[in-house]
Design an enzyme around this catalytic site. Structure first.
Site, PDB file in Angstrom:
ATOM      1  N   SER A   1      -8.018  -4.733   5.215  1.00 25.44           N
ATOM      2  CA  SER A   1      -8.635  -4.571   3.808  1.00 25.44           C
ATOM      3  C   SER A   1      -9.213  -5.694   2.989  1.00 25.44           C
ATOM      4  CB  SER A   1      -7.709  -3.724   3.125  1.00 25.44           C
ATOM      5  OG  SER A   1      -7.413  -2.300   3.558  1.00 25.44           O
TER       6      SER A   1
ATOM      7  N   ASN B   1       1.261   3.270  -2.980  1.00 29.46           N
ATOM      8  CA  ASN B   1       1.788   3.820  -4.178  1.00 29.46           C
ATOM      9  C   ASN B   1       1.284   5.198  -4.501  1.00 29.46           C
ATOM     10  OD1 ASN B   1       2.987   1.167  -4.339  1.00 29.46           O
ATOM     11  ND2 ASN B   1       1.529   0.500  -6.002  1.00 29.46           N
TER      12      ASN B   1
ATOM     13  N   ARG C   1       0.182   7.713  -2.720  1.00 31.84           N
ATOM     14  CA  ARG C   1       0.564   8.784  -1.855  1.00 31.84           C
ATOM     15  C   ARG C   1       1.965   9.046  -2.034  1.00 31.84           C
ATOM     16  NH1 ARG C   1      -1.435   6.207   3.376  1.00 31.84           N
ATOM     17  NH2 ARG C   1      -1.791   4.377   2.005  1.00 31.84           N
TER      18      ARG C   1
ATOM     19  N   ASN D   1     -11.054  -2.515  -5.535  1.00 32.65           N
ATOM     20  CA  ASN D   1     -10.297  -1.608  -6.100  1.00 32.65           C
ATOM     21  C   ASN D   1     -10.945  -1.131  -7.413  1.00 32.65           C
ATOM     22  OD1 ASN D   1      -7.170  -2.587  -4.907  1.00 32.65           O
ATOM     23  ND2 ASN D   1      -8.090  -0.941  -4.286  1.00 32.65           N
TER      24      ASN D   1
ATOM     25  N   ASP E   1       0.749  -1.187  -0.021  1.00 32.52           N
ATOM     26  CA  ASP E   1      -0.039  -0.063   0.099  1.00 32.52           C
ATOM     27  C   ASP E   1       0.884   1.284   0.091  1.00 32.52           C
ATOM     28  OD1 ASP E   1      -2.460   1.296  -0.215  1.00 32.52           O
ATOM     29  OD2 ASP E   1      -2.745   1.339   1.779  1.00 32.52           O
TER      30      ASP E   1
ATOM     31  N   ARG F   1      -4.766  -1.753   8.823  1.00 25.90           N
ATOM     32  CA  ARG F   1      -6.135  -2.605   8.747  1.00 25.90           C
ATOM     33  C   ARG F   1      -5.904  -4.020   7.732  1.00 25.90           C
ATOM     34  NH1 ARG F   1      -8.148   2.555   6.949  1.00 25.90           N
ATOM     35  NH2 ARG F   1      -7.242   3.052   4.672  1.00 25.90           N
TER      36      ARG F   1
HETATM   37  C1  IPE Z   1      -5.403  -2.780  -0.116  1.00 29.15           C
HETATM   38  O1  IPE Z   1      -5.125  -1.294  -0.620  1.00 29.15           O
HETATM   39  C2  IPE Z   1      -5.345  -3.152  -1.650  1.00 29.15           C
HETATM   40  C3  IPE Z   1      -4.107  -3.657  -2.209  1.00 29.15           C
HETATM   41  C4  IPE Z   1      -3.062  -3.152  -1.732  1.00 29.15           C
HETATM   42  C5  IPE Z   1      -3.963  -4.228  -3.510  1.00 29.15           C
HETATM   43  P1  IPE Z   1      -6.409  -0.201  -0.484  1.00 29.15           P
HETATM   44  O2  IPE Z   1      -5.542   0.876  -0.676  1.00 29.15           O
HETATM   45  O3  IPE Z   1      -7.159  -0.534  -1.494  1.00 29.15           O
HETATM   46  O4  IPE Z   1      -6.882  -0.181   1.010  1.00 29.15           O
HETATM   47  P2  IPE Z   1      -7.820   0.757   1.754  1.00 29.15           P
HETATM   48  O5  IPE Z   1      -8.952   1.133   0.770  1.00 29.15           O
HETATM   49  O6  IPE Z   1      -6.887   1.774   2.278  1.00 29.15           O
HETATM   50  O7  IPE Z   1      -8.426   0.089   2.760  1.00 29.15           O
HETATM   51  C1  IPE Z   2      -1.566   0.130  -3.484  1.00 27.71           C
HETATM   52  O1  IPE Z   2      -1.435   1.591  -3.307  1.00 27.71           O
HETATM   53  C2  IPE Z   2      -1.680  -0.565  -4.721  1.00 27.71           C
HETATM   54  C3  IPE Z   2      -3.187  -0.743  -5.177  1.00 27.71           C
HETATM   55  C4  IPE Z   2      -4.235  -0.690  -4.415  1.00 27.71           C
HETATM   56  C5  IPE Z   2      -3.368  -1.272  -6.486  1.00 27.71           C
HETATM   57  P1  IPE Z   2      -2.639   2.532  -3.531  1.00 27.71           P
HETATM   58  O2  IPE Z   2      -3.009   2.861  -4.673  1.00 27.71           O
HETATM   59  O3  IPE Z   2      -3.764   2.172  -2.452  1.00 27.71           O
HETATM   60  O4  IPE Z   2      -1.866   3.826  -2.796  1.00 27.71           O
HETATM   61  P2  IPE Z   2      -2.341   5.000  -1.854  1.00 27.71           P
HETATM   62  O5  IPE Z   2      -2.763   4.066  -0.608  1.00 27.71           O
HETATM   63  O6  IPE Z   2      -3.572   5.552  -2.416  1.00 27.71           O
HETATM   64  O7  IPE Z   2      -1.462   5.770  -1.406  1.00 27.71           O
HETATM   65 MG    MG Z   3      -4.146   2.198  -0.622  1.00 31.72          MG
END
Ligand code: IPE
Ligand code: IPE
Ligand code: MG
Length: 236
Positions: A189, A15, A17, A61, A13, A187
């Site tokens: 997720s 990426n 941000r 997602n 998680d 969490r």
């Molecule tokens: C969890 O990250 C899913 C993956 C890393 C693929 P999210 O960014 O989707 O989770 P939430 O929405 O913050 O709980």
């Molecule tokens: C995790 O990074 C990758 C996927 C869920 C595909 P995010 O895309 O959730 O990055 P943040 O949490 O918004 O920074």
């Molecule tokens: Mg995320």
């Protein structure tokens, strides 16, 4: 002291941000995140870790803007083709868990090709969770068991934890010992809900693109010092 974990699972998680703080588009974060995937799979292979699960796309997602989802699909396809030789050279065995009915046909074709080619490899099992959701997995397993009961193949009383575990996507994969989540959220997720019952959880505020080999070493060193009791008492 615990041994090295047999199975490490990652919620990759942060990426988006990571990219945003640098003024870059979110997709740059996903691109850079793929480099961390390479580092982690090389390190796990080197350490002889049995299984490595990476949460690539959750069933939730799909709620993201279509352009981001599309980019993720493209990146996945590129990864499955581009990493194929590396997976083979490292002797890794690819398994994909999650729903396969909503992904583009090209992604399915590439993942099935790599799964087929790598099926007999002896090294680390690389498990990619794509369009994966823990609740959906449990519902699907329940449906399958209900069908077998309906057909008269299975007695309801014969269903135990082993039957249930063997109906999940992860049958034949040991449960994760260590679950690592980057990006600062504490969490789960919807990840591997059944399988992480007794996993040790490890969190870091670092975003996935900046997660380093030293961080992984730290997580494994912390894991070694944890006392795993499974509801019993430690013998000491
Ligand atoms: C969890 O990250 C899913 C993956 C890393 C693929 P999210 O960014 O989707 O989770 P939430 O929405 O913050 O709980
Ligand atoms: C995790 O990074 C990758 C996927 C869920 C595909 P995010 O895309 O959730 O990055 P943040 O949490 O918004 O920074
Ligand atoms: Mg995320």
């Amino acid at each position: 002291m615990n041994e090295r974990p047999r199975h490490i699972a990652f919620i990759m998680d942060g990426n988006g941000r990571w990219a945003e703080q640098l003024g870059l588009p979110r997709i740059e974060g996903h691109r850079r995140g793929a480099e961390t995937v390479r580092m982690v799979s090389e390190t796990c292979t080197e350490w002889g870790i049995e299984a490595l699960t990476l949460y690539c796309l959750s069933s939730e997602n799909w709620k993201r803007p279509e352009s981001e989802v599309q980019f993720l699909m493209q990146l996945l396809q590129e990864y499955l083709v581009g990493e194929r030789q590396i997976i083979m050279d490292q002797g890794m065995r690819l398994t994909v868990i999650g729903r396969r009915d909503r992904l583009p046909a090209e992604v399915i074709a590439e993942m099935e090709e790599t799964e087929r080619l790598s099926a007999a490899n002896p090294g680390t099992q690389l498990i990619l969770a794509i369009d994966y959701g823990g609740r959906g997995e449990i519902v699907e397993a329940t449906r399958q068991l209900a069908r077998r009961v309906g057909n008269g193949e299975l007695e309801p009383e014969a269903i135990d934890e082993t039957t249930f575990a063997n109906t999940l996507y992860t049958r034949a994969i040991p449960d994760p010992d260590l679950l690592i989540r980057t990006g600062g959220e504490h969490r789960v997720s919807n990840f591997l809900l059944w399988q992480i019952s007794y996993a040790e959880l490890w969190f870091t505020p670092k975003y996935w693109p900046e997660f380093s080999r030293e961080d992984l070493e730290q997580a494994v060193a912390d894991f070694a010092r944890r006392s795993r009791r499974y509801g019993g008492l430690t013998s000491r």
